[in-house]
Design an enzyme around this catalytic site. Structure first.
Site, PDB file in Angstrom:
ATOM      1  N   HIS A   1       8.394   3.955   4.277  1.00 11.04           N
ATOM      2  CA  HIS A   1       7.694   3.879   5.439  1.00 11.04           C
ATOM      3  C   HIS A   1       8.588   4.105   6.633  1.00 11.04           C
ATOM      4  O   HIS A   1       8.478   3.629   7.642  1.00 11.04           O
ATOM      5  CB  HIS A   1       7.052   2.368   5.622  1.00 11.04           C
ATOM      6  CG  HIS A   1       5.927   2.363   6.262  1.00 11.04           C
ATOM      7  ND1 HIS A   1       5.782   2.737   7.731  1.00 11.04           N
ATOM      8  CD2 HIS A   1       4.597   1.804   6.037  1.00 11.04           C
ATOM      9  CE1 HIS A   1       4.484   2.609   8.171  1.00 11.04           C
ATOM     10  NE2 HIS A   1       3.858   2.160   7.054  1.00 11.04           N
TER      11      HIS A   1
ATOM     12  N   ASP B   1      -4.200   8.188  10.608  1.00  9.84           N
ATOM     13  CA  ASP B   1      -3.816   7.234   9.812  1.00  9.84           C
ATOM     14  C   ASP B   1      -4.611   7.307   8.522  1.00  9.84           C
ATOM     15  O   ASP B   1      -5.478   6.491   8.090  1.00  9.84           O
ATOM     16  CB  ASP B   1      -4.215   5.863  10.600  1.00  9.84           C
ATOM     17  CG  ASP B   1      -3.294   4.782   9.844  1.00  9.84           C
ATOM     18  OD1 ASP B   1      -2.820   4.985   8.879  1.00  9.84           O
ATOM     19  OD2 ASP B   1      -3.514   3.580  10.507  1.00  9.84           O
TER      20      ASP B   1
ATOM     21  N   GLU C   1       3.947   8.998   4.551  1.00  9.91           N
ATOM     22  CA  GLU C   1       4.378   7.995   3.231  1.00  9.91           C
ATOM     23  C   GLU C   1       3.807   8.650   2.048  1.00  9.91           C
ATOM     24  O   GLU C   1       2.651   8.628   1.764  1.00  9.91           O
ATOM     25  CB  GLU C   1       3.667   6.727   3.426  1.00  9.91           C
ATOM     26  CG  GLU C   1       3.890   5.759   4.728  1.00  9.91           C
ATOM     27  CD  GLU C   1       2.977   4.992   5.415  1.00  9.91           C
ATOM     28  OE1 GLU C   1       2.376   4.215   4.580  1.00  9.91           O
ATOM     29  OE2 GLU C   1       2.614   5.228   6.387  1.00  9.91           O
TER      30      GLU C   1
ATOM     31  N   HIS D   1       0.118  -3.160   2.122  1.00 11.82           N
ATOM     32  CA  HIS D   1       1.730  -3.004   2.036  1.00 11.82           C
ATOM     33  C   HIS D   1       2.012  -4.213   1.183  1.00 11.82           C
ATOM     34  O   HIS D   1       3.071  -4.667   1.364  1.00 11.82           O
ATOM     35  CB  HIS D   1       2.333  -3.022   3.168  1.00 11.82           C
ATOM     36  CG  HIS D   1       1.652  -1.626   3.810  1.00 11.82           C
ATOM     37  ND1 HIS D   1       1.562  -0.581   3.445  1.00 11.82           N
ATOM     38  CD2 HIS D   1       2.026  -1.337   5.255  1.00 11.82           C
ATOM     39  CE1 HIS D   1       1.389   0.470   4.220  1.00 11.82           C
ATOM     40  NE2 HIS D   1       1.755   0.000   5.395  1.00 11.82           N
TER      41      HIS D   1
HETATM   42  C1  BGC Z   1      -0.875   2.130   7.854  1.00 13.45           C
HETATM   43  C2  BGC Z   1      -1.071   1.770   9.334  1.00 13.45           C
HETATM   44  C3  BGC Z   1      -0.225   0.769   9.925  1.00 13.45           C
HETATM   45  C4  BGC Z   1       1.276   0.992   9.703  1.00 13.45           C
HETATM   46  C5  BGC Z   1       2.031  -0.054  10.001  1.00 13.45           C
HETATM   47  C6  BGC Z   1       0.661   2.599   7.760  1.00 13.45           C
HETATM   48  O1  BGC Z   1       0.841   2.596   6.356  1.00 13.45           O
HETATM   49  O2  BGC Z   1      -1.666   3.214   7.337  1.00 13.45           O
HETATM   50  O3  BGC Z   1      -2.537   1.289   9.472  1.00 13.45           O
HETATM   51  O4  BGC Z   1      -0.542   0.219  10.996  1.00 13.45           O
HETATM   52  O5  BGC Z   1       1.453   1.420   7.967  1.00 13.45           O
HETATM   53  O6  BGC Z   1       1.790  -1.380   9.018  1.00 13.45           O
END
Ligand code: BGC
Length: 376
Positions: free
Chosen positions: A207, A279, A341, A133
């Site tokens: 997110h 996920d 997302e 991220h």
């Molecule tokens: C990820 C997860 C993560 C979450 C918060 C998501 O986009 O795929 O693995 O825990 O974001 O960070």
């Protein structure tokens, strides 16, 4: 010019000016801007957008976040359905990206390494052996510029940010604009626009976490989901793509027809074990108007997602554990929120078979995602 032509020109111009003034006055009434606090020496605001239905969307320029979405259930009872905090301190503390815009590269990059024009770049590792991220100080954690966009039909806020060359290890000065519009049809329309002055990589998303029972009201396992995706991206145990693009057919990842999230989540399928649940990035077919629907039968709330992005990371809150206390003092427990997302696939710069995520000088990245809410 004849007198009569001149008169009509004056009338049309006056009409146009009056309509614009009315429109901008109307927009101002529909948007309340409050001082929220100061962070990194910059002012942080809370924007409250109210549409004609009296439904409320709250945004802040810290992380260009969505912090509140208040919409009715089928009995007309309004409730907030997204994760966030009532306080400024809560909002600027590091939460798991609640409502944030995420970039420069949303999702994971294996070992934090990628190569552009034979030059290798290294990113901070903030998720086990990988980069996640946009790094620890990604776009979710900076104060953006903000502007109330006037002369639009619906309340609209523009957030902008200049991400400097090599910020969090990414090359190129990147100018980003994220425009949120809250329509009378209860749609959050998100328009992204990015340009760069050096070749770089980009994967941008929002997110937000959703729970259609109301944020903090139990888990999301009974939510009924449809994702128009015929394949998904399998990952290894560190959630990095193996490179395979696997058809969903016959697996617990087949949401091309409606299934509750909880229905198959405990099956002993390798991918569900690696992700501790869902996920994963789904490869959207992008063939129909609506790419994803989520329906919660008790409240009757329906969310539809429409995007031009090639994928969506469906994450169902597997890492939430109740330690984070959000709006109204409610804990966000295991699997109490889901994220959809919209984005490119994870680790694309290291997979030649995935759609390209490079952005070059002179190009403009434009993208749109819509989250639409209703009841049925
Ligand atoms: C990820 C997860 C993560 C979450 C918060 C998501 O986009 O795929 O693995 O825990 O974001 O960070």
């Amino acid at each position: 010019m004849k007198k009569v032509q001149l008169l009509s020109l004056i009338l049309i111009t006056t009409g146009f000016i009056l309509t614009s003034c009315y429109q901008s006055a109307k927009n101002k009434e529909m948007i309340k801007k409050e001082n929220f606090g100061i962070h990194q020496g910059k002012e942080v605001f809370l924007f409250t957008l109210t549409n004609k239905e009296g439904n409320v969307l709250k945004l802040t320029n810290y992380g260009a976040k969505i912090t509140w979405i208040e919409i009715p259930d089928k009995a007309g009872k309004k409730e907030n359905i997204t994760f966030g905090f009532d306080t400024f301190d809560g909002t600027v503390n590091d939460d798991p990206y609640f409502g944030s815009v995420v970039g420069r590269y949303a999702n994971r990059i294996a070992k934090g390494k990628f190569t552009l024009d034979s030059k290798e770049y290294s990113l901070a590792l903030n998720n086990g052996p990988n980069a996640l991220h946009g790094g620890p100080k990604g776009w979710h954690s900076v104060v953006w510029n903000s502007e109330i966009v006037e002369k639009t039909e619906y309340p609209t806020i523009k957030f902008s940010y200049l991400s400097p060359d090599m910020e969090e290890g990414y090359p190129g000065n990147m100018q980003i604009e994220v425009v949120y519009t809250w329509t009378d049809n209860n749609e959050i329309v998100i328009d992204y626009k990015c340009t760069t002055d050096k070749k770089t990589i980009l994967n941008i998303t929002n997110h937000a976490y959703f729970n259609l029972h109301g944020a903090g009201n139990g888990d999301i396992l009974d939510h009924e989901l449809v994702i128009k995706a015929s394949s998904f991206i399998p990952v290894d145990s560190t959630l990095i793509p193996t490179g395979e693009i696997r058809p969903v057919s016959g697996s617990p990842f087949d949401f091309t027809t409606q299934h509750t999230i909880g229905e198959r989540i405990l099956e002993s399928y390798d991918q569900l074990i690696y992700g501790k649940g869902y996920d994963h990035n789904f490869v959207l077919d992008n063939k129909e108007d609506v790419d994803i629907t989520v329906y919660e039968p008790v409240s009757g709330r329906l969310m539809e997602v429409i995007t031009d992005q090639p994928g969506v990371q469906f994450y169902c809150g597997n890492f939430l554990d109740g330690k984070i206390i959000g709006h109204g003092g409610k804990p966000y427990i295991f699997r109490s929120g889901l994220c959809l997302e919209t984005q490119h696939y994870p680790d694309s710069p290291n997979h030649a078979n995935f759609p390209d995520t490079e952005l070059k000088p002179g190009e403009t990245f434009n993208s749109k995602t819509i989250y639409r809410f209703s009841v049925k």
